[in-house]
Design a protein around this motif. Sequence first.
Motif, PDB file in Angstrom:
ATOM      1  N   PHE A 171       3.381   2.481   2.329  1.00  0.00           N
ATOM      2  CA  PHE A 171       4.007   1.078   1.995  1.00  0.00           C
ATOM      3  C   PHE A 171       5.273   0.393   3.140  1.00  0.00           C
ATOM      4  CE2 PHE A 171       5.445  -2.613  -0.568  1.00  0.00           C
ATOM      5  CZ  PHE A 171       4.320  -3.474  -0.489  1.00  0.00           C
ATOM      6  N   THR A 177      -0.926  -3.454   3.175  1.00  0.00           N
ATOM      7  CA  THR A 177      -0.606  -2.479   2.668  1.00  0.00           C
ATOM      8  C   THR A 177      -0.448  -3.199   1.390  1.00  0.00           C
ATOM      9  OG1 THR A 177       1.272  -3.114   3.064  1.00  0.00           O
ATOM     10  CG2 THR A 177       0.827  -1.254   4.150  1.00  0.00           C
ATOM     11  N   ARG A 178      -0.836  -4.453   1.574  1.00  0.00           N
ATOM     12  CA  ARG A 178      -0.554  -4.767   0.334  1.00  0.00           C
ATOM     13  C   ARG A 178      -2.490  -5.230  -1.055  1.00  0.00           C
ATOM     14  NH1 ARG A 178       2.826  -9.711  -2.028  1.00  0.00           N
ATOM     15  NH2 ARG A 178       5.069  -8.272  -1.274  1.00  0.00           N
ATOM     16  N   VAL A 181      -3.097  -2.046  -1.699  1.00  0.00           N
ATOM     17  CA  VAL A 181      -2.045  -2.051  -3.087  1.00  0.00           C
ATOM     18  C   VAL A 181      -3.139  -2.246  -3.836  1.00  0.00           C
ATOM     19  CG1 VAL A 181      -1.450  -2.177  -4.370  1.00  0.00           C
ATOM     20  CG2 VAL A 181      -0.364  -1.464  -2.622  1.00  0.00           C
ATOM     21  N   ILE A 197       4.250   5.109  -4.198  1.00  0.00           N
ATOM     22  CA  ILE A 197       4.360   4.115  -3.424  1.00  0.00           C
ATOM     23  C   ILE A 197       5.795   4.017  -2.032  1.00  0.00           C
ATOM     24  CG2 ILE A 197       4.484   1.603  -3.649  1.00  0.00           C
ATOM     25  CD1 ILE A 197       2.295   3.780  -4.634  1.00  0.00           C
ATOM     26  N   GLN A 210       9.553  -6.340  -2.968  1.00  0.00           N
ATOM     27  CA  GLN A 210       7.982  -5.927  -2.407  1.00  0.00           C
ATOM     28  C   GLN A 210       7.564  -4.248  -2.907  1.00  0.00           C
ATOM     29  OE1 GLN A 210       8.736  -4.780   1.962  1.00  0.00           O
ATOM     30  NE2 GLN A 210       8.938  -7.372   2.551  1.00  0.00           N
ATOM     31  N   ALA A 214       3.993  -4.346  -6.335  1.00  0.00           N
ATOM     32  CA  ALA A 214       2.774  -3.024  -5.677  1.00  0.00           C
ATOM     33  C   ALA A 214       3.047  -2.841  -6.954  1.00  0.00           C
ATOM     34  CB  ALA A 214       3.381  -1.767  -4.653  1.00  0.00           C
ATOM     35  N   THR A 227       7.854   4.400  -7.804  1.00  0.00           N
ATOM     36  CA  THR A 227       8.314   3.422  -5.714  1.00  0.00           C
ATOM     37  C   THR A 227       9.574   4.386  -5.956  1.00  0.00           C
ATOM     38  OG1 THR A 227       9.300   1.975  -7.371  1.00  0.00           O
ATOM     39  CG2 THR A 227       7.158   0.946  -6.566  1.00  0.00           C
TER      40      THR A 227
END
Length: 284
Positions: A171, A177-178, A181, A197, A210, A214, A227
Motif C-alpha cells: 500500500f 492502492t486505495r 483496499v 497492510i 493513510q 486502509a 497496518t
Amino acid sequence: MTTNVMACIDGSSHASAVCDCASWASLRLEAPLTFIHVQSKDTTQTKSDLSGSIGLGSQEHLLAELAELDAQRSKLATEQGSLMLAAASTRATVAGVSAPTTLQRHGELIETLLEFEPDTRLLVLGRHGEASSSPYAHLGSHVEQVIRALHRPILVTQGEFKAPEKVMLAFDGSATTRKGVEMLAQSPLFKGLELHIVLVGADTDDHREQLGWAGNVLNASGLDARTHIVAGEVDQALPAYQLEHGIDMMVMGAYGHSRIRQLLVGSTTTAMISNARVPLLILR
C-alpha cells in the motif's frame, strides 16, 4: 457481471498449483471455475516448407509425409491438452468445486483471454510456461503480456499451492492502492484471514493517516487488517517482510507512477514476481 474464475492450464510444472489455487479462489468467491488450454498456432501449422529446397521439390511423397507428421503432431497436442484439462477438472472436483468447466482453443493466449475477459472475475496462471522445467525459473514473457493486456485481477502462482492464512497488501496511499483496499473490502476472497497492510517509506503522520484509513475500511468489512510501515527499497522490503512474517500471498496494484506500482512495469516486474515464493495477486 464478471463471474468466472478462469485458470490457464498447460504442461508446465505450475499446472497443479494453478489448479489448486484456482479451486481455492473459486470456493472462496463462490464463483464458477473454468479451465482453459490454449494451443499455440505453432503446433497446429506446418512447421517446415521444403518445397524450394534443392532435390526435394519433385519428391511429392516426402513433402506429403512431412505434412502428415505435422498433422499428427497437431492431433497429439490437442489430445494432450484435453487430457490436461480433464485432469484439472477432476482435481478441482476432488477439492470441492462443483461442476468445473473446460475450454480448449487454438490460437494466441492473449487474444483468447481477451475474448473471455468480459466473463472473467479472476484469472489464475503460472509464473512461466511449459517450456521451463523449474518451478522457480525465470518469469515467462506471457505473464507480463497478460498483465498489460487484461483489466481483471490476475493471480500468479508457482511451485506448490497452499491455502493462505496470512496475506500482505502493498500500500502507498495512492488512488490505485486505495481502490485496491476497497476491492478487497468488498470481496470474500480473504475473509477470516490475517491481512497485513504494508507501506514502505518513512514513519510520518501522513503515512500513518493513510494506513489508518486502509485499516479502518478493511476492518469495517470484517477483515482482520494490521497496518505496518517499513523502511527500505520496495523491491527488497516487501519480500523481506513476507519472509519475516510468514506471508502466504502478496497483493499489489498494477501500473501507475508510485514506487510500488512501477514494480509492475519492465524489468522490476520480472524481479518481483520471479523472486516471490508465494502467489501474487495483481489488482487492476
